[in-house]
Design a protein around this motif. Sequence first.
Motif, PDB file in Angstrom:
ATOM      1  N   ILE A  59      -8.352  -7.942 -11.934  1.00 23.54           N
ATOM      2  CA  ILE A  59      -7.028  -8.338 -11.432  1.00 23.54           C
ATOM      3  C   ILE A  59      -6.563  -7.535 -10.233  1.00 23.54           C
ATOM      4  O   ILE A  59      -5.468  -7.750  -9.740  1.00 23.54           O
ATOM      5  CB  ILE A  59      -5.963  -8.231 -12.543  1.00 23.54           C
ATOM      6  N   HIS A  60      -7.403  -6.611  -9.765  1.00 18.46           N
ATOM      7  CA  HIS A  60      -6.966  -5.833  -8.593  1.00 18.46           C
ATOM      8  C   HIS A  60      -8.082  -5.801  -7.559  1.00 18.46           C
ATOM      9  O   HIS A  60      -8.951  -4.922  -7.578  1.00 18.46           O
ATOM     10  CB  HIS A  60      -6.573  -4.410  -9.000  1.00 18.46           C
ATOM     11  N   THR A  61      -8.087  -6.782  -6.669  1.00 20.09           N
ATOM     12  CA  THR A  61      -9.055  -6.766  -5.568  1.00 20.09           C
ATOM     13  C   THR A  61      -8.312  -7.034  -4.265  1.00 20.09           C
ATOM     14  O   THR A  61      -7.147  -7.409  -4.258  1.00 20.09           O
ATOM     15  CB  THR A  61     -10.174  -7.814  -5.754  1.00 20.09           C
ATOM     16  N   ASN A  94      -3.659  -7.625  -3.407  1.00 20.68           N
ATOM     17  CA  ASN A  94      -2.957  -6.482  -3.997  1.00 20.68           C
ATOM     18  C   ASN A  94      -2.466  -5.480  -2.947  1.00 20.68           C
ATOM     19  O   ASN A  94      -2.828  -5.551  -1.776  1.00 20.68           O
ATOM     20  CB  ASN A  94      -3.893  -5.772  -4.982  1.00 20.68           C
ATOM     21  N   CYS A  95      -1.635  -4.554  -3.401  1.00 20.54           N
ATOM     22  CA  CYS A  95      -1.152  -3.426  -2.587  1.00 20.54           C
ATOM     23  C   CYS A  95      -0.417  -3.893  -1.334  1.00 20.54           C
ATOM     24  O   CYS A  95      -0.413  -3.201  -0.307  1.00 20.54           O
ATOM     25  CB  CYS A  95      -2.275  -2.456  -2.233  1.00 20.54           C
ATOM     26  N   GLY A  96       0.191  -5.079  -1.385  1.00 21.41           N
ATOM     27  CA  GLY A  96       1.087  -5.514  -0.316  1.00 21.41           C
ATOM     28  C   GLY A  96       0.489  -6.425   0.738  1.00 21.41           C
ATOM     29  O   GLY A  96       1.220  -7.010   1.524  1.00 21.41           O
ATOM     30  N   GLN A 167       3.478   2.830  -0.488  1.00 22.96           N
ATOM     31  CA  GLN A 167       2.975   4.001   0.233  1.00 22.96           C
ATOM     32  C   GLN A 167       2.533   3.635   1.652  1.00 22.96           C
ATOM     33  O   GLN A 167       2.574   4.461   2.554  1.00 22.96           O
ATOM     34  CB  GLN A 167       1.795   4.602  -0.551  1.00 22.96           C
ATOM     35  N   TYR A 168       2.147   2.378   1.839  1.00 24.46           N
ATOM     36  CA  TYR A 168       1.682   1.923   3.152  1.00 24.46           C
ATOM     37  C   TYR A 168       2.836   1.413   4.014  1.00 24.46           C
ATOM     38  O   TYR A 168       2.698   1.308   5.229  1.00 24.46           O
ATOM     39  CB  TYR A 168       0.654   0.803   2.997  1.00 24.46           C
ATOM     40  N   ASP A 169       3.938   1.015   3.396  1.00 28.09           N
ATOM     41  CA  ASP A 169       5.115   0.519   4.108  1.00 28.09           C
ATOM     42  C   ASP A 169       6.341   1.321   3.680  1.00 28.09           C
ATOM     43  O   ASP A 169       7.207   0.821   2.949  1.00 28.09           O
ATOM     44  CB  ASP A 169       5.330  -0.981   3.834  1.00 28.09           C
ATOM     45  N   VAL A 193       2.668  -3.351  -8.115  1.00 28.39           N
ATOM     46  CA  VAL A 193       3.128  -2.345  -7.147  1.00 28.39           C
ATOM     47  C   VAL A 193       2.201  -1.142  -7.033  1.00 28.39           C
ATOM     48  O   VAL A 193       1.909  -0.463  -8.015  1.00 28.39           O
ATOM     49  CB  VAL A 193       4.546  -1.828  -7.510  1.00 28.39           C
ATOM     50  N   HIS A 194       1.736  -0.901  -5.800  1.00 33.07           N
ATOM     51  CA  HIS A 194       1.147   0.389  -5.422  1.00 33.07           C
ATOM     52  C   HIS A 194       2.367   1.240  -5.063  1.00 33.07           C
ATOM     53  O   HIS A 194       3.073   0.953  -4.104  1.00 33.07           O
ATOM     54  CB  HIS A 194       0.209   0.188  -4.220  1.00 33.07           C
ATOM     55  N   MET A 195       2.612   2.278  -5.862  1.00 38.36           N
ATOM     56  CA  MET A 195       3.889   2.984  -5.787  1.00 38.36           C
ATOM     57  C   MET A 195       4.003   3.873  -4.546  1.00 38.36           C
ATOM     58  O   MET A 195       3.086   4.006  -3.770  1.00 38.36           O
ATOM     59  CB  MET A 195       4.096   3.779  -7.078  1.00 38.36           C
ATOM     60  N   SER A 224      -0.032  -0.708 -10.193  1.00 38.38           N
ATOM     61  CA  SER A 224      -1.392  -0.711  -9.657  1.00 38.38           C
ATOM     62  C   SER A 224      -2.037   0.671  -9.784  1.00 38.38           C
ATOM     63  O   SER A 224      -1.375   1.691  -9.585  1.00 38.38           O
ATOM     64  CB  SER A 224      -1.361  -1.103  -8.179  1.00 38.38           C
ATOM     65  N   HIS A 225      -3.341   0.667 -10.083  1.00 31.56           N
ATOM     66  CA  HIS A 225      -4.159   1.902 -10.161  1.00 31.56           C
ATOM     67  C   HIS A 225      -3.302   3.114 -10.538  1.00 31.56           C
ATOM     68  O   HIS A 225      -3.135   4.049  -9.744  1.00 31.56           O
ATOM     69  CB  HIS A 225      -4.942   2.140  -8.869  1.00 31.56           C
ATOM     70  N   ILE A 226      -2.823   3.099 -11.786  1.00 28.39           N
ATOM     71  CA  ILE A 226      -1.778   4.041 -12.209  1.00 28.39           C
ATOM     72  C   ILE A 226      -2.161   5.501 -11.987  1.00 28.39           C
ATOM     73  O   ILE A 226      -1.344   6.289 -11.489  1.00 28.39           O
ATOM     74  CB  ILE A 226      -1.340   3.778 -13.681  1.00 28.39           C
ATOM     75  N   SER A 341     -10.521  -3.193 -10.213  1.00 30.06           N
ATOM     76  CA  SER A 341     -11.501  -2.399  -9.456  1.00 30.06           C
ATOM     77  C   SER A 341     -10.924  -1.808  -8.177  1.00 30.06           C
ATOM     78  O   SER A 341     -11.400  -0.818  -7.678  1.00 30.06           O
ATOM     79  CB  SER A 341     -12.714  -3.260  -9.117  1.00 30.06           C
ATOM     80  N   ASP A 342      -9.878  -2.455  -7.611  1.00 33.15           N
ATOM     81  CA  ASP A 342      -9.361  -2.070  -6.279  1.00 33.15           C
ATOM     82  C   ASP A 342     -10.440  -2.275  -5.214  1.00 33.15           C
ATOM     83  O   ASP A 342     -10.436  -1.614  -4.180  1.00 33.15           O
ATOM     84  CB  ASP A 342      -8.849  -0.617  -6.284  1.00 33.15           C
ATOM     85  N   SER A 343     -11.339  -3.188  -5.473  1.00 34.50           N
ATOM     86  CA  SER A 343     -12.452  -3.447  -4.558  1.00 34.50           C
ATOM     87  C   SER A 343     -11.957  -3.881  -3.180  1.00 34.50           C
ATOM     88  O   SER A 343     -11.089  -4.734  -3.052  1.00 34.50           O
ATOM     89  CB  SER A 343     -13.310  -4.563  -5.157  1.00 34.50           C
TER      90      SER A 343
HETATM   91 ZN   LIG Z   1      -3.352   0.304  -3.764  1.00 33.26          ZN
END
Ligand SMILES: [Zn+2]
Length: 452
Positions: A59-61, A94-96, A167-169, A193-195, A224-226, A341-343
């Motif tokens: 669920i996280h790619t 993911n991650c925005g 974190q990116y924005d 959410v990537h916090m 996301s990726h806690i 995986s955050d692939s």
């Molecule tokens: Zn992320």
Amino acid sequence: MYDLCIYNARVMDPASGLDRTGAVTVKDGRIAGIGTDAQEAAVMIDAGGQVLSPGFLDIHTHEDGAPAAAERILPVQLAQCALRTGVTTLVTGNCGTSSPDVGEYERGLAETGVPVSSFMLIGNATLRRLAGLGSYDTASAAQIAEMCARCERELRRGAVGISFGLQYDPGTSYEEEKALWETAARHGRIVAVHMRWDYPEKARETLGEMLSLARETGARLEISHIAANLYGSLENGENVIAWADREIRASGCDISCDMYPYNVWATGLKSAVFDQGFGNFNFGVKDLEILTGKYAGQYCTEELFERLRKGGEEVQVACHNAMPPEDVEAAFRLPYCMLGSDSHMVRTPDGHLHGHPRGAGSPARLLGHFVRERKLLSLMEGLRKMTVLPAERFGLAGKGRLAEGADADLVVFDPDRIGERSRFGVDVCGIPPAGISAVVAGGQVKYRPLIF
Ligand SMILES: [Zn+2]
């Protein structure tokens, strides 16, 4: 006559708790029956006592929407790499960062014949760019309204939720978040959410922002990726993951999380993560290994880091010394933590995929290292984290379970041998994981190596 029968298998289904020797039959892309004996079918597979489980969900790619339309869809090569790890369903965006248009994204997938099911989150950073916002800009009320309207449209078209990469924005305001969370909440969709921060001194603020928004909006939160953002110890010495678990449970909010089974993270070298220098981090420039581009496989020097930050193409870097391994394990012990995986792999000019090996080995590492070697979880619990739990969480009907009428996505693997074999800094998909002997997606046998 059935299309496919896999027999003599240890049939394991975390949704029902089923764990017994038997056979699964498939017809027209769906599971036709689960029984004890083999049935006549066009394709017969003797599992030889290996485990047969639902196909895995990742669920996280990242398939983040390159500028050219032809590259905007998940390349077949990435999907094939995922398939060889037993993954038959991906969630991207993911991650925005996502493709801006879920309809176009789905058409692209259909045209290229991607061999797995793929679902998209609409990315907040993507919405921000379309509204003319840079990563440090604060959105006006009109820009927030524009972003919400676009988000609403993509959710109606089938986006499974919205993602943020705070974190990116860093310019993303609480007001902007709240308006978009409310939009997702109205549709009952996920907010992933990537916090905002990723070091222990900011843990209370980092999680506090999430809990406050979850309480105020009632949205379904996916952290996301806690353990990449919450790890280490609080000022009173308490472990951050243990503290976060208590806070999450006490909140009474609808919260889950994902993690990759590695204590090594990776990100873009030009991203805002490094804008404040290294003062807050427990690692330095020299701990960063370059994963993509012409310096792949080398560690950064001060000079190389500065040069790559300033010009040329974005490269990904991995950090081997930030997250304590025990915190990654603690994250996986949380019953609401799923595999993600955050692939995020990059294609080299000669056609290989470079990046973090998590894109090529996460399910195999979870089942091989964490379940079998570390005995962190039972095999059934490990499977649950990448089958029924994510399928229900993301509302993906037909996925993640062995039931009559469910999508015929299946994996056959040897629990005594399954394990990742991928390495950092090289062709990460070059060697498939060990122990996976058959993968079925949509009722078709898509991967069946002679040696596994
Ligand atoms: Zn992320």
